[in-house]
Design a protein around this motif. Structure first.
Motif, PDB file in Angstrom:
ATOM      1  N   ARG A  43       0.845  -1.214   0.000  1.00 17.78           N
ATOM      2  CA  ARG A  43       0.000   0.000   0.000  1.00 17.78           C
ATOM      3  C   ARG A  43       0.876   1.258   0.000  1.00 17.78           C
ATOM      4  O   ARG A  43       0.608   2.214  -0.725  1.00 17.78           O
ATOM      5  CB  ARG A  43      -0.911  -0.030   1.227  1.00 17.78           C
ATOM      6  N   GLU A  44       1.919   1.247   0.803  1.00 20.26           N
ATOM      7  CA  GLU A  44       2.843   2.384   0.857  1.00 20.26           C
ATOM      8  C   GLU A  44       3.526   2.577  -0.495  1.00 20.26           C
ATOM      9  O   GLU A  44       3.680   3.691  -0.976  1.00 20.26           O
ATOM     10  CB  GLU A  44       3.889   2.147   1.950  1.00 20.26           C
ATOM     11  N   GLY A  45       3.927   1.478  -1.115  1.00 22.84           N
ATOM     12  CA  GLY A  45       4.547   1.551  -2.432  1.00 22.84           C
ATOM     13  C   GLY A  45       3.599   2.116  -3.479  1.00 22.84           C
ATOM     14  O   GLY A  45       3.992   2.933  -4.314  1.00 22.84           O
ATOM     15  N   ARG A  46       2.355   1.700  -3.417  1.00 27.00           N
ATOM     16  CA  ARG A  46       1.354   2.241  -4.351  1.00 27.00           C
ATOM     17  C   ARG A  46       1.190   3.742  -4.152  1.00 27.00           C
ATOM     18  O   ARG A  46       1.122   4.499  -5.109  1.00 27.00           O
ATOM     19  CB  ARG A  46       0.016   1.539  -4.163  1.00 27.00           C
ATOM     20  N   THR A  47       1.113   4.158  -2.903  1.00 27.38           N
ATOM     21  CA  THR A  47       0.960   5.586  -2.598  1.00 27.38           C
ATOM     22  C   THR A  47       2.155   6.372  -3.103  1.00 27.38           C
ATOM     23  O   THR A  47       2.012   7.461  -3.650  1.00 27.38           O
ATOM     24  CB  THR A  47       0.781   5.797  -1.077  1.00 27.38           C
ATOM     25  N   ALA A  48       3.356   5.807  -2.935  1.00 28.14           N
ATOM     26  CA  ALA A  48       4.580   6.477  -3.369  1.00 28.14           C
ATOM     27  C   ALA A  48       4.782   6.382  -4.878  1.00 28.14           C
ATOM     28  O   ALA A  48       5.598   7.107  -5.444  1.00 28.14           O
ATOM     29  CB  ALA A  48       5.787   5.862  -2.652  1.00 28.14           C
ATOM     30  N   GLY A  49       4.060   5.478  -5.515  1.00 31.69           N
ATOM     31  CA  GLY A  49       4.221   5.297  -6.951  1.00 31.69           C
ATOM     32  C   GLY A  49       5.472   4.517  -7.321  1.00 31.69           C
ATOM     33  O   GLY A  49       5.929   4.576  -8.455  1.00 31.69           O
ATOM     34  N   THR A  50       6.017   3.780  -6.349  1.00 30.30           N
ATOM     35  CA  THR A  50       7.226   2.998  -6.601  1.00 30.30           C
ATOM     36  C   THR A  50       7.336   1.865  -5.585  1.00 30.30           C
ATOM     37  O   THR A  50       6.883   2.014  -4.449  1.00 30.30           O
ATOM     38  CB  THR A  50       8.492   3.868  -6.527  1.00 30.30           C
ATOM     39  N   ALA A  70      13.751  14.472  -2.421  1.00 33.37           N
ATOM     40  CA  ALA A  70      14.544  13.513  -3.199  1.00 33.37           C
ATOM     41  C   ALA A  70      14.309  12.081  -2.728  1.00 33.37           C
ATOM     42  O   ALA A  70      14.223  11.156  -3.540  1.00 33.37           O
ATOM     43  CB  ALA A  70      16.030  13.859  -3.117  1.00 33.37           C
ATOM     44  N   GLU A  71      14.210  11.902  -1.414  1.00 31.00           N
ATOM     45  CA  GLU A  71      13.967  10.571  -0.856  1.00 31.00           C
ATOM     46  C   GLU A  71      12.482  10.221  -0.848  1.00 31.00           C
ATOM     47  O   GLU A  71      12.111   9.058  -0.679  1.00 31.00           O
ATOM     48  CB  GLU A  71      14.503  10.490   0.582  1.00 31.00           C
ATOM     49  N   GLY A  72      11.627  11.243  -0.953  1.00 30.67           N
ATOM     50  CA  GLY A  72      10.186  11.007  -0.901  1.00 30.67           C
ATOM     51  C   GLY A  72       9.694  10.693   0.493  1.00 30.67           C
ATOM     52  O   GLY A  72       8.737   9.946   0.667  1.00 30.67           O
ATOM     53  N   THR A  73      10.346  11.280   1.512  1.00 35.90           N
ATOM     54  CA  THR A  73      10.002  10.987   2.898  1.00 35.90           C
ATOM     55  C   THR A  73       9.777  12.253   3.713  1.00 35.90           C
ATOM     56  O   THR A  73      10.222  13.340   3.338  1.00 35.90           O
ATOM     57  CB  THR A  73      11.123  10.176   3.587  1.00 35.90           C
ATOM     58  N   VAL A  74       9.084  12.085   4.808  1.00 36.16           N
ATOM     59  CA  VAL A  74       8.969  13.125   5.830  1.00 36.16           C
ATOM     60  C   VAL A  74       9.418  12.525   7.148  1.00 36.16           C
ATOM     61  O   VAL A  74       9.252  11.327   7.393  1.00 36.16           O
ATOM     62  CB  VAL A  74       7.545  13.700   5.972  1.00 36.16           C
ATOM     63  N   ARG A  75      10.023  13.356   7.975  1.00 39.41           N
ATOM     64  CA  ARG A  75      10.416  12.952   9.324  1.00 39.41           C
ATOM     65  C   ARG A  75       9.423  13.598  10.275  1.00 39.41           C
ATOM     66  O   ARG A  75       9.133  14.784  10.186  1.00 39.41           O
ATOM     67  CB  ARG A  75      11.838  13.406   9.640  1.00 39.41           C
ATOM     68  N   THR A  81       8.098   8.483   7.290  1.00 44.46           N
ATOM     69  CA  THR A  81       7.096   7.869   6.428  1.00 44.46           C
ATOM     70  C   THR A  81       7.135   8.541   5.068  1.00 44.46           C
ATOM     71  O   THR A  81       7.872   9.511   4.869  1.00 44.46           O
ATOM     72  CB  THR A  81       5.687   7.917   7.061  1.00 44.46           C
ATOM     73  N   GLY A  82       6.358   8.031   4.147  1.00 46.29           N
ATOM     74  CA  GLY A  82       6.345   8.573   2.796  1.00 46.29           C
ATOM     75  C   GLY A  82       5.766   9.971   2.730  1.00 46.29           C
ATOM     76  O   GLY A  82       4.816  10.296   3.437  1.00 46.29           O
ATOM     77  N   ILE A  83       6.343  10.776   1.877  1.00 46.78           N
ATOM     78  CA  ILE A  83       5.906  12.167   1.739  1.00 46.78           C
ATOM     79  C   ILE A  83       4.464  12.262   1.236  1.00 46.78           C
ATOM     80  O   ILE A  83       3.738  13.191   1.574  1.00 46.78           O
ATOM     81  CB  ILE A  83       6.895  12.950   0.836  1.00 46.78           C
ATOM     82  N   HIS A  84       4.033  11.278   0.458  1.00 48.91           N
ATOM     83  CA  HIS A  84       2.672  11.279  -0.089  1.00 48.91           C
ATOM     84  C   HIS A  84       1.708  10.400   0.708  1.00 48.91           C
ATOM     85  O   HIS A  84       0.554  10.250   0.330  1.00 48.91           O
ATOM     86  CB  HIS A  84       2.696  10.817  -1.549  1.00 48.91           C
ATOM     87  N   SER A  85       2.165   9.845   1.794  1.00 47.45           N
ATOM     88  CA  SER A  85       1.357   8.928   2.605  1.00 47.45           C
ATOM     89  C   SER A  85       0.499   9.706   3.596  1.00 47.45           C
ATOM     90  O   SER A  85       0.724   9.687   4.807  1.00 47.45           O
ATOM     91  CB  SER A  85       2.267   7.936   3.333  1.00 47.45           C
ATOM     92  N   LEU A  86      -0.496  10.392   3.070  1.00 48.23           N
ATOM     93  CA  LEU A  86      -1.309  11.287   3.891  1.00 48.23           C
ATOM     94  C   LEU A  86      -2.070  10.548   4.990  1.00 48.23           C
ATOM     95  O   LEU A  86      -2.279  11.097   6.073  1.00 48.23           O
ATOM     96  CB  LEU A  86      -2.249  12.099   3.017  1.00 48.23           C
ATOM     97  N   ASP A  87      -2.468   9.304   4.733  1.00 48.41           N
ATOM     98  CA  ASP A  87      -3.113   8.520   5.794  1.00 48.41           C
ATOM     99  C   ASP A  87      -2.145   8.310   6.956  1.00 48.41           C
ATOM    100  O   ASP A  87      -2.527   8.394   8.114  1.00 48.41           O
ATOM    101  CB  ASP A  87      -3.592   7.165   5.272  1.00 48.41           C
ATOM    102  N   ASN A  88      -0.873   8.035   6.625  1.00 43.64           N
ATOM    103  CA  ASN A  88       0.130   7.866   7.677  1.00 43.64           C
ATOM    104  C   ASN A  88       0.350   9.172   8.426  1.00 43.64           C
ATOM    105  O   ASN A  88       0.480   9.177   9.656  1.00 43.64           O
ATOM    106  CB  ASN A  88       1.456   7.379   7.095  1.00 43.64           C
TER     107      ASN A  88
END
Length: 159
Positions: free
Chosen positions: A28-35, A145-150, A121-128
């Protein structure tokens, strides 16, 4: 929900089952990130075994009444007072039933000497983002660049 009774520290013998959970939980996380180029989806059995054998990392697993591994979370220390919580995952068929929150609370409760907890977590993982916000975490930085948020949470010193 409480997970205390079914939670144990996982070790190298649990690697195969943990890898299966990890792959299922992070699709699910991969789908959200598109990779699928995210660490939990790129690791193999040897990587999981090494993480479970690492004395600096504690991996907790929650098993249901049948013994099935349903959720996991790992903790480690960044520095003397800052802990890192990672790889919080729940089997896809049981998400949104309180298990993730219970695992996060369990991980936090088992950290000692800590005044800050961080996670990524993923930068686009708004549910997270929303999940962690409900548990007191705030976004402190983003890495496009990493597609993450801390995210981080300051806590009263846990002794």
């Amino acid at each position: 929900m409480t997970v205390e009774a079914g939670t144990t520290r996982l070790g190298p013998p649990d690697a195969g089952e943990l890898l299966t959970l990890q792959l299922a939980a992070w699709v699910r996380e991969g789908r959200t990130a598109g990779t699928i180029e995210i660490p939990p989806l790129q690791e193999g059995l040897a990587d999981v075994e090494a993480a479970l054998a690492d004395p600096a990392v504690t991996t907790w697993g929650y098993r249901g009444p049948t013994g099935r591994l349903l959720a996991t979370v790992r903790t480690s220390m960044i520095d003397e007072r800052t802990a890192f919580v990672g790889r919080l995952g729940v089997v896809p068929d049981l998400i949104r039933q309180g298990i993730g929150g219970a695992m996060l609370r369990l991980a936090e409760s088992r950290l000692t000497g800590v005044s800050r907890i961080e996670l990524v977590t993923g930068i686009h993982s708004l549910d997270n983002h929303a999940f962690y916000a409900r548990h007191g975490y705030k976004i402190v930085s983003a890495d496009e660049a990493e597609g993450t948020v801390r995210l981080a949470k300051n806590v009263h010193l846990i002794e």
